[in-house]
Each structure stands twice: as C-alpha cells, then as structure tokens.
Scaffold this motif. Structure first.
Motif, PDB file in Angstrom:
ATOM      1  N   GLU A   1      -3.279  -1.943  -1.497  1.00 23.83           N
ATOM      2  CA  GLU A   1      -3.956  -1.005  -2.396  1.00 23.83           C
ATOM      3  C   GLU A   1      -4.034  -1.623  -3.790  1.00 23.83           C
TER       4      GLU A   1
ATOM      5  N   TYR B   1      -3.971   2.565  11.927  1.00 25.06           N
ATOM      6  CA  TYR B   1      -4.665   1.409  12.502  1.00 25.06           C
ATOM      7  C   TYR B   1      -4.482   0.173  11.608  1.00 25.06           C
TER       8      TYR B   1
ATOM      9  N   ASN C   1     -15.664   4.897   2.862  1.00 25.53           N
ATOM     10  CA  ASN C   1     -15.426   4.163   4.109  1.00 25.53           C
ATOM     11  C   ASN C   1     -14.633   5.028   5.067  1.00 25.53           C
TER      12      ASN C   1
ATOM     13  N   MET D   1      -6.873  -6.213  14.598  1.00 26.75           N
ATOM     14  CA  MET D   1      -6.047  -7.051  13.716  1.00 26.75           C
ATOM     15  C   MET D   1      -4.634  -6.511  13.741  1.00 26.75           C
TER      16      MET D   1
ATOM     17  N   CYS E   1       0.860  -1.184   0.000  1.00 28.58           N
ATOM     18  CA  CYS E   1       0.000   0.000   0.000  1.00 28.58           C
ATOM     19  C   CYS E   1       0.893   1.230   0.000  1.00 28.58           C
TER      20      CYS E   1
ATOM     21  N   THR F   1     -12.310  -1.931  -3.570  1.00 31.33           N
ATOM     22  CA  THR F   1     -12.080  -1.049  -2.424  1.00 31.33           C
ATOM     23  C   THR F   1     -10.701  -0.430  -2.603  1.00 31.33           C
ATOM     24  N   THR F   2     -10.620   0.889  -2.559  1.00 29.15           N
ATOM     25  CA  THR F   2      -9.357   1.581  -2.838  1.00 29.15           C
ATOM     26  C   THR F   2      -9.183   2.771  -1.905  1.00 29.15           C
ATOM     27  N   ASN F   3      -7.931   3.191  -1.739  1.00 25.57           N
ATOM     28  CA  ASN F   3      -7.713   4.426  -0.965  1.00 25.57           C
ATOM     29  C   ASN F   3      -7.820   5.657  -1.856  1.00 25.57           C
TER      30      ASN F   3
ATOM     31  N   VAL G   1     -13.198   5.144   9.129  1.00 25.53           N
ATOM     32  CA  VAL G   1     -13.008   4.458  10.414  1.00 25.53           C
ATOM     33  C   VAL G   1     -12.918   5.544  11.498  1.00 25.53           C
TER      34      VAL G   1
ATOM     35  N   MET H   1     -11.154  -3.110  13.920  1.00 24.91           N
ATOM     36  CA  MET H   1     -11.026  -4.504  14.360  1.00 24.91           C
ATOM     37  C   MET H   1      -9.619  -4.735  14.903  1.00 24.91           C
TER      38      MET H   1
ATOM     39  N   MET I   1      -4.835  -6.012   8.621  1.00 21.52           N
ATOM     40  CA  MET I   1      -5.925  -6.082   7.629  1.00 21.52           C
ATOM     41  C   MET I   1      -5.376  -6.167   6.205  1.00 21.52           C
TER      42      MET I   1
ATOM     43  N   GLY J   1      -4.137  -2.504  14.805  1.00 18.30           N
ATOM     44  CA  GLY J   1      -5.576  -2.563  15.073  1.00 18.30           C
ATOM     45  C   GLY J   1      -5.850  -2.749  16.561  1.00 18.30           C
TER      46      GLY J   1
ATOM     47  N   THR K   1      -9.359  -6.006  -3.632  1.00 15.61           N
ATOM     48  CA  THR K   1      -8.898  -5.138  -2.573  1.00 15.61           C
ATOM     49  C   THR K   1      -7.423  -5.411  -2.330  1.00 15.61           C
ATOM     50  N   GLY K   2      -6.921  -5.034  -1.141  1.00 23.80           N
ATOM     51  CA  GLY K   2      -5.504  -5.236  -0.876  1.00 23.80           C
ATOM     52  C   GLY K   2      -5.208  -5.007   0.598  1.00 23.80           C
TER      53      GLY K   2
HETATM   54  N1  SAM Z   1      -6.181   0.167   0.275  1.00 25.09           N
HETATM   55  C1  SAM Z   1      -7.581  -0.006   0.118  1.00 25.09           C
HETATM   56  C2  SAM Z   1      -8.346   0.995   0.949  1.00 25.09           C
HETATM   57  O1  SAM Z   1      -7.719   1.773   1.667  1.00 25.09           O
HETATM   58  O2  SAM Z   1      -9.570   0.995   0.855  1.00 25.09           O
HETATM   59  C3  SAM Z   1      -8.083  -1.411   0.397  1.00 25.09           C
HETATM   60  C4  SAM Z   1      -7.506  -2.145   1.556  1.00 25.09           C
HETATM   61  S1  SAM Z   1      -7.864  -1.437   3.145  1.00 25.09           S
HETATM   62  C5  SAM Z   1      -7.114  -2.633   4.191  1.00 25.09           C
HETATM   63  C6  SAM Z   1      -9.603  -1.732   3.255  1.00 25.09           C
HETATM   64  C7  SAM Z   1     -10.339  -1.084   4.373  1.00 25.09           C
HETATM   65  O3  SAM Z   1      -9.917  -1.661   5.589  1.00 25.09           O
HETATM   66  C8  SAM Z   1     -10.126   0.411   4.512  1.00 25.09           C
HETATM   67  O4  SAM Z   1     -11.375   1.037   4.499  1.00 25.09           O
HETATM   68  C9  SAM Z   1      -9.461   0.563   5.861  1.00 25.09           C
HETATM   69  O5  SAM Z   1      -9.852   1.736   6.489  1.00 25.09           O
HETATM   70  C10 SAM Z   1      -9.960  -0.659   6.591  1.00 25.09           C
HETATM   71  N2  SAM Z   1      -9.147  -1.127   7.711  1.00 25.09           N
HETATM   72  C11 SAM Z   1      -7.836  -1.361   7.777  1.00 25.09           C
HETATM   73  N3  SAM Z   1      -7.477  -1.834   8.987  1.00 25.09           N
HETATM   74  C12 SAM Z   1      -8.616  -1.907   9.719  1.00 25.09           C
HETATM   75  C13 SAM Z   1      -8.934  -2.341  11.036  1.00 25.09           C
HETATM   76  N4  SAM Z   1      -8.008  -2.808  11.863  1.00 25.09           N
HETATM   77  N5  SAM Z   1     -10.229  -2.299  11.414  1.00 25.09           N
HETATM   78  C14 SAM Z   1     -11.195  -1.842  10.588  1.00 25.09           C
HETATM   79  N6  SAM Z   1     -10.967  -1.436   9.332  1.00 25.09           N
HETATM   80  C15 SAM Z   1      -9.687  -1.465   8.903  1.00 25.09           C
END
Ligand code: SAM
Length: 325
Positions: A69, A27, A158, A192, A21, A95-97, A160, A190, A320, A196, A66-67
C-alpha cells in the motif's frame, strides 16, 4: 526509447514503494505473512529518484506508484513531489486501497499525481471485511469522496470479481460508479503466490457479454491511462465506463509496455515470469548515470514474450504485493 527483443516499446514503469499493506485481501497477502522486505533494503527516496530519472532519460513517460500500500510509505507525498518534478515524468499515477486517502488526497493532488486507481471489491461492508480482513469500507468511501473534492477526475475503481465472494456485487458497483462518475475496472485473478493460485478465477468475457447487452456497451478506442485495460462506454448512460483487465481469458502480452520495480530495487520484466535484474547493488555502489541506464537497457532485453499463467499456473511464488501490483 527502450525497445525489447520483441519490438515492444517500454514506456511505463510501475514502482512499488513498499511491500507492506494494511489489508490482507484473501487473493493477495496471506494471513500471517512475514516475508516482507527489511527496511534497509528499501530503495530510499534518492535512489528511487535516480531510477525514475534514468528511465525518463531513456524515454519512459508513464510512472505508477504502487505496493503493498503506497500511502503507508512514510512521507509519501514528499516522494511524489520529488518524482513529479523530474524532466520527462509526464504521467504520475497511484494505485491504492484508499484506506489512507482521506488524509493524503490533497497533498498527493498538489504533489502532482494526475490519476488515481482505488481498489474496492464490493460496497457491501461485510463482503469488504471478508475479502480484506478489515472493516474498512467507510474509510475507503470517505477517502474517495475527499479525493474527488480535492480535484481528482476519472478515478478508476479496481474490482477483482471472485466466484463465491463478490460476483453478485458487480451490479451494485456499476451503480455506485455511475453515481460518482468513477470508471469501474474488473480484473481477472492472476495465479501469483498460493493466495492467487487458490482463488477461483472467472472468465470476464462472460461478464462482458451480459453487460454489453444490458448497457449497450461500445468499445472506446482512444486510450484511457497507459495500462492493459480495454474500455467500453455505455450508449445508454454517459456516466458508465467499464474497463477490463483479462490476463487469462484474453492476454495482452504482445502490447505489453511496462516493467516493474520492487521495493528492494529489483526490476521485474513480467508479472507472470521470473526474469529480473537487481538495480540496488549498482545504486549502492554509487554507479554512474550511464552505468544505471546501461543496466536498465540490459534488463529490458530479458523481457519475455509472454506470461505462462495458463500453461504453468504454479510458476510464480511471489504474491502480487511483493512485485508491486
Ligand atoms: N494496495 C494497493 C491497492 O490495493 O490498490 C496497491 C497494490 S495491490 C497489490 C494492486 C492491485 O492488485 C489491487 O487492485 C489488487 O486487487 C490487485 N491484486 C492483488 N493480487 C492479485 C491477483 N493475484 N490477481 C489479480 N489482481 C490482484
């Protein structure tokens, strides 16, 4: 159809196409993290196509890339096109940043992506930089604008929410989403990996209570997407739709319909458990389609009843991004 031992139909596969990424959300991926999968272990486009085809033959209809990224994977739109043409792939989402979206949105739309989730935890530049480790807000906003321009509808943002970091941004994010006709989805952190586990979580039921009153939110019963989010619509503003993903405060394991494929071809049965099956050795031994389907059916039998994020908050060492978020 794939049905697990608890009677749940599994019709959703989330696929990590890279664990790398360009951001370091505090987190998710720790700063200085080096445990990325080596390239030779990444499933190739042909191997990914084989796995997706096998799932599609077994009745899976929903696929999310997803990933890490996903847009960092070289020639990503070519992979998307290859997957979207598979018989049975009815729903292909990403799902992307958003950092690379401006360059790729058009190609991805034309390659057959029908839904986009973009992660964005604030629209305050300094807050985004603090959480992600990168001054990337303008890039993400530009990516979102272009994604809308090329035709993506109902883009989901999305977020958090984290106490001490961006709770005060929820209201701004609501206004931003109303203005651009995006759906805002709040996600509980979560436990993780260390990142996390060390991040403060907030019970989203409290946030929901406030927002329900303020915006006269009514639950939406028809499904939006195929994931675990529950949705509400504001009776005061047709442009405000809210989603919540609440794995801790109100888990949804009894309706879980998904499994995850990591970049090295390991099928993970649950984000919050370690049950898994490695498909890569089979693929690299030139297994037949029947053998691959059989392995997937066996893997589904390993799906646990539920996560144990509350009972065993230190159980999951994988971040994650390693599983595929
Ligand atoms: N890079 C992409 C992105 O940012 O959407 C895809 C992968 S990212 C791991 C997917 C989603 O997981 C993101 O919305 C991120 O905020 C969320 N994420 C990552 N770690 C997390 C955690 N420990 N608990 C909850 N959501 C988490």
């Amino acid at each position: 159809m794939l049905v697990d031992d608890f009677g749940r139909t599994i019709d959703y596969l989330r696929i990590s196409v890279t664990d790398r990424c360009d951001l370091r959300c505090n987190y998710c991926i720790p700063k200085g993290y080096h445990d990325f999968e080596s390239h030779e272990n990444w499933l190739t486009f042909d191997e990914l196509t084989r796995v997706v085809s096998a799932f599609a033959r077994l009745g899976t209809r929903h696929f999310r890339l997803t990933g890490g990224e996903p847009l960092l994977r070289k020639n990503f739109p070519i992979l998307v096109k290859q997957l979207s043409q598979i018989d049975g792939v009815d729903d292909l989402s990403i799902t992307t940043n958003g950092t690379q979206l401006a360059n790729q949105a058009d190609a991805l739309y034309r390659a057959g992506v029908n839904r986009l989730n973009v992660s964005l935890d604030s629209i305050r530049r300094e807050c985004v930089e603090k959480i992600t480790g990168s001054d990337c807000l303008d890039q993400v906003l530009n990516g979102l604008k272009i994604a809308k321009d090329v035709g993506f509808k109902r883009i989901r943002i999305n977020m958090v929410p984290i106490p001490g970091q961006n709770l005060q941004d929820i209201e701004h994010m609501i206004q931003f989403c109303i203005q651009h006709d995006f759906i805002l989805c709040l996600i509980e952190v979560m436990p993780m990996g260390n990142t996390g586990q060390q991040t403060k979580n907030i019970d989203l039921q409290f946030i929901l209570k406030d927002l329900e009153k303020k915006y006269a939110l009514l639950p939406i019963h028809e499904p939006i997407g195929n994931g675990p989010a529950r949705y509400w619509q504001s009776a005061k503003n047709v442009h405000f739709k809210l989603g919540l993903i609440t794995p801790l405060s109100r888990h949804f394991c009894e309706t879980c319909n998904r499994v995850r494929l990591s970049v090295d071809g390991t099928l993970y049965m649950c984000l919050g458990q370690n049950n898994k099956m490695a498909l890569q050795p089979l693929l690299r031994a030139n297994c037949s389609d029947a053998e691959l389907e059989n392995a997937i059916c066996q893997a589904i039998k390993l799906k646990p009843k539920s996560h144990e994020f509350i009972e065993k908050p230190c159980q999951i060492n994988r971040i994650m991004a390693a599983t595929g978020g």
